[in-house]
Design an enzyme around this catalytic site. Sequence first.
Site, PDB file in Angstrom:
ATOM      1  N   GLY A 215      39.006  23.555  -9.815  1.00  0.00           N
ATOM      2  CA  GLY A 215      39.126  24.537 -10.906  1.00  0.00           C
ATOM      3  C   GLY A 215      38.497  23.993 -12.166  1.00  0.00           C
ATOM      4  O   GLY A 215      37.761  23.005 -12.130  1.00  0.00           O
ATOM      5  N   ASN A 216      38.751  24.645 -13.283  1.00  0.00           N
ATOM      6  CA  ASN A 216      38.267  24.137 -14.575  1.00  0.00           C
ATOM      7  C   ASN A 216      39.242  24.540 -15.671  1.00  0.00           C
ATOM      8  O   ASN A 216      40.233  25.219 -15.407  1.00  0.00           O
ATOM      9  CB  ASN A 216      36.843  24.621 -14.849  1.00  0.00           C
ATOM     10  CG  ASN A 216      36.759  26.128 -14.921  1.00  0.00           C
ATOM     11  OD1 ASN A 216      37.315  26.746 -15.809  1.00  0.00           O
ATOM     12  ND2 ASN A 216      36.081  26.733 -13.945  1.00  0.00           N
TER      13      ASN A 216
END
Length: 407
Positions: A215-216
């Site tokens: 993810g980020n």
Amino acid sequence: MNYEPSYTQMLKGKKILLGITGSIAAYKAILLVRLLVKQGAEVKVILTPAAKSFVSPLVLSTLSGNKVLVDLFDEDTWANHVMLGRWADVMVIAPLSCNTLAKMANGQCDNLLLATYLSATCPVVVSPAMDEDMWLHASTKRNIELLQQYGNKIIPVEKGELASGLIGEGRMAEPETIITFLEENIFRGTELSGKKVLVTAGPTYEPIDPVRFIGNRSTGKMGFALAEVLYARGADVHIVSGPVHVKTGYGGIKVTSVETAQEMYDACIAAFENTDIAVLSAAVADYKAAVVADEKIKKHSDELQVPLVKTKDILKSLGAIKKPGQLLVGFALETNNERENALKKLESKNADMIILNSLRDANAGFGYDTNKITVFSSNGAVTETGLASKHEIAGEIVNIIIHSLHG
Ligand code: CTP
């Protein structure tokens, strides 16, 4: 209560005439005045004589900064109800008691609030408050229907604890709900009326196994802020969002929640044909695991290689099927060669506009409440903003979008 002034600014400078009637819920009207003033609205308050037993005119005049009116005649002066109704952009009656509702439905006029209601040329919004049995009575239902026939807007009552101690329907809407109702139903702009807008927001999560993902740090704040400003300017807005904590208070905005880049791609492709403006602000993962493990990966070895493959580029895919008249706006988050990279993206993705975020700008980008951007348009125009709140930046981006639609 923690309510920030709405950045969509829909109530700023608006003239609100607040009528308060005799109901226990009148205490909420004090909070409502406070919130309206915080939003930049100008508020004048009229009380029915019965309301004076529930709330103090002194509190309301202090909060609103205006004299509170109760009587048609005040010793030797006559309250000009006709001009009050003309002064206001909207008349809000909250709480609306069963008694005043009945009088309004039948055109009775025995106090200043009713005289003002009958002569008001502005829209009228009411927020009823009563016990459930009164609310469900056939005569109340008929009176509400009559008000609707007169063109008045009714804020739905809420379910919960009532003054009688019973739990049921009939509670006055919360002040925040009334504010949102006014924004959505009375004060939305019209510049983007009839325009269908798609906004992507937040990160995507690409699973590696049943418990882990790539993810980020995108929070979705920028995308949601843009969506709300577009909505405030009259657009019909659909957000396709990855996993985020932010929410919109506007019920009229459609939100589709997705998790992976593939899901976001599918949702965008499905919506795009019916879209006039697409604003792709999501931080879509560029890579995903080639194979997602069925079981949790155990730490057997010292090193772990997870083969990755590219995700679909949503902006590029929409650019490839874009029809004349559709406006496609993308973002570029860069750490170096910012201008060159942004211009490259504008061309390679067939976008009409690229909004550049440079991570080299202090206090801009992921996790900050402020941002600074440069907008590159396919017609060669370049617009740069100063450092401002994400919501102010959202306003500027929407101004640039509206400007580009006109030529
Ligand atoms: N974007 C997209 N789908 C992807 C990746 C990016 O729609 N799979 C969109 C983003 O929402 C953004 C724009 O493309 O509007 C630019 O994203 P960015 O990650 O900066 O560009 P990339 O094309 O991924 O290029 P690079 O990572 O090499 O800079």
